[in-house]
Scaffold this motif. Structure first.
Motif, PDB file in Angstrom:
ATOM      1  N   GLY A 149      -2.433  53.943   3.433  1.00 24.08           N
ATOM      2  CA  GLY A 149      -3.025  52.823   2.719  1.00 24.08           C
ATOM      3  C   GLY A 149      -2.144  51.593   2.739  1.00 24.08           C
ATOM      4  O   GLY A 149      -1.624  51.182   3.777  1.00 24.08           O
ATOM      5  N   ALA A 150      -1.983  50.983   1.532  1.00 23.92           N
ATOM      6  CA  ALA A 150      -1.181  49.758   1.421  1.00 23.92           C
ATOM      7  C   ALA A 150       0.271  50.024   1.828  1.00 23.92           C
ATOM      8  O   ALA A 150       0.936  49.148   2.376  1.00 23.92           O
ATOM      9  CB  ALA A 150      -1.244  49.218  -0.004  1.00 23.92           C
ATOM     10  N   ALA A 171      12.413  51.428   2.037  1.00 19.89           N
ATOM     11  CA  ALA A 171      12.207  50.319   1.100  1.00 19.89           C
ATOM     12  C   ALA A 171      10.811  50.355   0.509  1.00 19.89           C
ATOM     13  O   ALA A 171      10.619  50.145  -0.693  1.00 19.89           O
ATOM     14  CB  ALA A 171      12.455  48.982   1.807  1.00 19.89           C
ATOM     15  N   VAL A 172       9.811  50.660   1.343  1.00 14.81           N
ATOM     16  CA  VAL A 172       8.432  50.729   0.844  1.00 14.81           C
ATOM     17  C   VAL A 172       8.262  51.920  -0.097  1.00 14.81           C
ATOM     18  O   VAL A 172       7.582  51.816  -1.123  1.00 14.81           O
ATOM     19  CB  VAL A 172       7.428  50.791   2.019  1.00 14.81           C
ATOM     20  N   ALA A 173       8.892  53.052   0.225  1.00 15.61           N
ATOM     21  CA  ALA A 173       8.803  54.224  -0.656  1.00 15.61           C
ATOM     22  C   ALA A 173       9.386  53.907  -2.036  1.00 15.61           C
ATOM     23  O   ALA A 173       8.817  54.276  -3.070  1.00 15.61           O
ATOM     24  CB  ALA A 173       9.535  55.408  -0.032  1.00 15.61           C
ATOM     25  N   GLN A 174      10.527  53.201  -2.071  1.00 15.21           N
ATOM     26  CA  GLN A 174      11.122  52.809  -3.352  1.00 15.21           C
ATOM     27  C   GLN A 174      10.214  51.852  -4.108  1.00 15.21           C
ATOM     28  O   GLN A 174      10.039  51.961  -5.322  1.00 15.21           O
ATOM     29  CB  GLN A 174      12.482  52.137  -3.123  1.00 15.21           C
ATOM     30  N   ALA A 175       9.609  50.907  -3.376  1.00 18.22           N
ATOM     31  CA  ALA A 175       8.707  49.931  -4.009  1.00 18.22           C
ATOM     32  C   ALA A 175       7.474  50.625  -4.573  1.00 18.22           C
ATOM     33  O   ALA A 175       7.037  50.329  -5.695  1.00 18.22           O
ATOM     34  CB  ALA A 175       8.304  48.863  -2.998  1.00 18.22           C
ATOM     35  N   GLU A 176       6.921  51.592  -3.828  1.00 18.12           N
ATOM     36  CA  GLU A 176       5.739  52.333  -4.299  1.00 18.12           C
ATOM     37  C   GLU A 176       6.074  53.137  -5.550  1.00 18.12           C
ATOM     38  O   GLU A 176       5.269  53.204  -6.485  1.00 18.12           O
ATOM     39  CB  GLU A 176       5.221  53.270  -3.207  1.00 18.12           C
ATOM     40  N   GLU A 177       7.275  53.728  -5.552  1.00 14.83           N
ATOM     41  CA  GLU A 177       7.693  54.518  -6.709  1.00 14.83           C
ATOM     42  C   GLU A 177       7.825  53.635  -7.952  1.00 14.83           C
ATOM     43  O   GLU A 177       7.414  54.008  -9.044  1.00 14.83           O
ATOM     44  CB  GLU A 177       9.030  55.204  -6.395  1.00 14.83           C
ATOM     45  N   GLU A 178       8.369  52.442  -7.762  1.00 10.40           N
ATOM     46  CA  GLU A 178       8.579  51.536  -8.890  1.00 10.40           C
ATOM     47  C   GLU A 178       7.269  50.906  -9.375  1.00 10.40           C
ATOM     48  O   GLU A 178       7.036  50.782 -10.578  1.00 10.40           O
ATOM     49  CB  GLU A 178       9.553  50.431  -8.480  1.00 10.40           C
ATOM     50  N   LEU A 179       6.397  50.535  -8.435  1.00 14.98           N
ATOM     51  CA  LEU A 179       5.153  49.854  -8.805  1.00 14.98           C
ATOM     52  C   LEU A 179       4.038  50.812  -9.219  1.00 14.98           C
ATOM     53  O   LEU A 179       3.119  50.418  -9.928  1.00 14.98           O
ATOM     54  CB  LEU A 179       4.665  48.983  -7.641  1.00 14.98           C
ATOM     55  N   PRO A 181       0.955  53.913  -8.358  1.00 17.16           N
ATOM     56  CA  PRO A 181      -0.225  53.949  -7.498  1.00 17.16           C
ATOM     57  C   PRO A 181      -1.124  52.733  -7.729  1.00 17.16           C
ATOM     58  O   PRO A 181      -1.160  52.160  -8.810  1.00 17.16           O
ATOM     59  CB  PRO A 181      -0.936  55.246  -7.915  1.00 17.16           C
ATOM     60  N   GLY A 182      -1.846  52.355  -6.687  1.00 16.66           N
ATOM     61  CA  GLY A 182      -2.773  51.233  -6.801  1.00 16.66           C
ATOM     62  C   GLY A 182      -2.128  49.872  -6.670  1.00 16.66           C
ATOM     63  O   GLY A 182      -2.759  48.849  -6.936  1.00 16.66           O
ATOM     64  N   SER A 183      -0.861  49.819  -6.276  1.00 13.36           N
ATOM     65  CA  SER A 183      -0.194  48.517  -6.131  1.00 13.36           C
ATOM     66  C   SER A 183      -0.751  47.793  -4.904  1.00 13.36           C
ATOM     67  O   SER A 183      -1.167  48.407  -3.933  1.00 13.36           O
ATOM     68  CB  SER A 183       1.312  48.700  -6.015  1.00 13.36           C
ATOM     69  N   THR A 184      -0.756  46.469  -4.967  1.00 18.15           N
ATOM     70  CA  THR A 184      -1.315  45.668  -3.873  1.00 18.15           C
ATOM     71  C   THR A 184      -0.319  45.568  -2.727  1.00 18.15           C
ATOM     72  O   THR A 184       0.888  45.745  -2.913  1.00 18.15           O
ATOM     73  CB  THR A 184      -1.665  44.246  -4.352  1.00 18.15           C
TER      74      THR A 184
END
Length: 198
Positions: A149-150, A171-179, A181-184
């Motif tokens: 997905g995103a 970096a994206v995995a860390q961002a997904e963890e912090e933001l 599910p459903g982050s843009t």
């Protein structure tokens, strides 16, 4: 450069599909895995694409997921691996399986693809190990290697900015963890860029 096609599936062949976008039919080469994911003729279809330009032709190759397109780019960067061989590898192996094979230097798994002999398989796993980074094997590595997905789009965006695949995925995995599910996509890319620059 055509980054993706969104339209209606007009026809499929053994190694290609025709996507009708606003009345224009785009002939797109594809792996067996992508062709299977497209659905039935007449239905809506989206493909991530890579444009191949040579002296005598311009071709489009399409992928069901951005991660598959990113692996195509990595594979065709290896000497002796053209578009046909890269598609054969992606037909035989999912990106997550390919990541595990490269990280484990498992040339036998890569050699399962049509047109890939032992020497070429050895060159692929040897050259790509440095390019995808020394990520430890295990479930976390598989998750990083195959975001969806995103997350997949965010990894693709970072790769286009020049980040290495392992850096982009981490970096994206860390961002997904912090933001959560459903982050843009926009929020993921912004936060991933901050994480990667630290």
């Amino acid at each position: 450069m055509i980054a993706h096609l969104k339209g209606r599936l007009d026809a499929t062949g053994i190694d290609h599909a025709v996507i009708d976008v606003g009345g224009v039919g785009y002939l797109v080469g594809a792996s067996a895995r992508t062709l299977a994911a497209l659905g039935r003729t007449g239905e809506a279809a989206t493909l991530f694409t890579e444009m191949l330009v040579t002296e005598d032709s311009i071709r489009l190759v399409g992928f069901a997921h951005a991660a598959e397109r990113d692996w195509f780019r990595l594979l065709t960067g290896v000497q002796g691996v053209g578009a046909r061989v890269a598609l054969a590898i992606l037909s035989a192996l999912e990106p997550a399986d390919l990541s595990r094979a490269v990280l484990a230097q498992d040339k036998a798994t890569v050699a399962r693809a049509n047109g890939v002999g032992p020497k070429l398989a050895e060159r692929i796993v040897r050259e790509l190990k440095d390019r995808i980074g020394g990520v430890a094997l295990g479930p976390a590595a598989a998750a990083q290697a195959m975001p969806s997905g995103a997350g997949a789009d965010a990894v693709s965006a970072l790769l286009n900015l020049g980040f290495r695949p392992a850096e982009a995925a981490g970096a994206v995995a860390q961002a997904e963890e912090e933001l959560g599910p459903g982050s843009t996509l926009d929020a993921l890319v912004r936060l991933a860029l901050r994480k990667a620059s630290r």
